[in-house]
Design a protein around this motif. Structure first.
Motif, short mmCIF file in Angstrom:
data_model
loop_
_atom_site.label_atom_id
_atom_site.label_comp_id
_atom_site.label_asym_id
_atom_site.label_seq_id
_atom_site.Cartn_x
_atom_site.Cartn_y
_atom_site.Cartn_z
N GLY A 89 0.80 -1.21 0.00
CA GLY A 89 0.00 0.00 0.00
C GLY A 89 0.84 1.27 0.00
N ILE A 90 2.15 1.14 0.20
CA ILE A 90 3.06 2.29 0.18
C ILE A 90 3.62 2.41 -1.24
N PRO A 91 3.40 3.56 -1.89
CA PRO A 91 3.81 3.71 -3.30
C PRO A 91 5.26 3.30 -3.58
N PHE A 92 6.20 3.64 -2.70
CA PHE A 92 7.60 3.27 -2.92
C PHE A 92 7.75 1.76 -3.06
N PHE A 93 7.13 1.01 -2.16
CA PHE A 93 7.27 -0.44 -2.18
C PHE A 93 6.48 -1.07 -3.32
N ARG A 94 5.39 -0.43 -3.74
CA ARG A 94 4.66 -0.92 -4.91
C ARG A 94 5.53 -0.80 -6.15
N LYS A 95 6.21 0.34 -6.27
CA LYS A 95 7.04 0.59 -7.45
C LYS A 95 8.28 -0.28 -7.47
N TYR A 96 8.92 -0.45 -6.32
CA TYR A 96 10.19 -1.19 -6.25
C TYR A 96 10.03 -2.51 -5.50
N TYR A 97 8.88 -3.16 -5.66
CA TYR A 97 8.61 -4.39 -4.92
C TYR A 97 9.63 -5.48 -5.27
N ASP A 98 10.30 -5.95 -4.26
CA ASP A 98 11.26 -7.03 -4.42
C ASP A 98 11.33 -7.77 -3.09
N LYS A 99 11.04 -9.06 -3.10
CA LYS A 99 10.98 -9.81 -1.84
C LYS A 99 12.31 -9.79 -1.09
N GLU A 100 13.41 -9.83 -1.81
CA GLU A 100 14.71 -9.83 -1.13
C GLU A 100 14.97 -8.49 -0.45
N LEU A 101 14.59 -7.41 -1.10
CA LEU A 101 14.72 -6.09 -0.47
C LEU A 101 13.85 -6.03 0.77
N LEU A 102 12.61 -6.50 0.66
CA LEU A 102 11.69 -6.46 1.79
C LEU A 102 12.18 -7.33 2.95
N ARG A 103 12.78 -8.45 2.66
CA ARG A 103 13.31 -9.31 3.73
C ARG A 103 14.36 -8.57 4.55
N TYR A 104 15.08 -7.65 3.90
CA TYR A 104 16.08 -6.87 4.61
C TYR A 104 15.45 -5.68 5.33
N VAL A 105 14.52 -5.00 4.67
CA VAL A 105 13.95 -3.76 5.19
C VAL A 105 12.96 -4.00 6.32
N ILE A 106 12.07 -4.96 6.17
CA ILE A 106 10.97 -5.15 7.11
C ILE A 106 11.42 -5.27 8.57
N PRO A 107 12.42 -6.10 8.88
CA PRO A 107 12.81 -6.21 10.30
C PRO A 107 13.32 -4.90 10.89
N ASN A 108 13.68 -3.96 10.04
CA ASN A 108 14.21 -2.68 10.52
C ASN A 108 13.18 -1.57 10.59
N LEU A 109 11.95 -1.85 10.16
CA LEU A 109 10.90 -0.84 10.19
C LEU A 109 10.40 -0.61 11.61
N GLN A 110 10.06 0.64 11.90
CA GLN A 110 9.49 1.00 13.19
C GLN A 110 8.33 1.94 12.95
N VAL A 111 7.29 1.79 13.73
CA VAL A 111 6.18 2.74 13.69
C VAL A 111 6.55 3.88 14.63
N MET A 112 6.44 5.08 14.12
CA MET A 112 6.76 6.26 14.93
C MET A 112 5.60 7.25 14.80
N ASN A 113 5.26 7.88 15.90
CA ASN A 113 4.23 8.91 15.91
C ASN A 113 4.87 10.23 16.30
#
Length: 79
Positions: free
Chosen positions: A32-56
């Motif tokens: 649902g995030i335009p950047f990830f829709r455009k550059y969708y790659d499972k290997e990239l996501l496997r690296y990025v996802i564990p490093n994501l944080q929700v911030m308010n």
């Protein structure tokens, strides 16, 4: 007996399984995030996802100052 926290459980898994689990959990949301829709790659996501944080942030709180050296990448979902 103390209940096991989900973070502890995940940390005990092999890294490749952690990445697969995170990918399964967050895959739909990231598409649902335009950047990830455009550059969708499972290997990239496997690296990025564990490093994501929700911030308010508070209204009008400074997140990034123009021309400042960036240390983080922000994906703003609203506001």
């Amino acid at each position: 007996m103390k209940p096991i926290e989900k973070e502890e459980l995940i940390e005990d898994l092999p890294l490749s399984l952690q990445h697969s689990l995170f990918l399964e959990i967050y895959n739909k949301r990231l598409k649902g995030i335009p950047f990830f829709r455009k550059y969708y790659d499972k290997e990239l996501l496997r690296y990025v996802i564990p490093n994501l944080q929700v911030m308010n942030f508070a209204i009008n709180e400074l997140i990034y100052k123009f021309k400042e050296n960036a240390r983080l990448v922000y994906f703003i979902s609203s506001g």
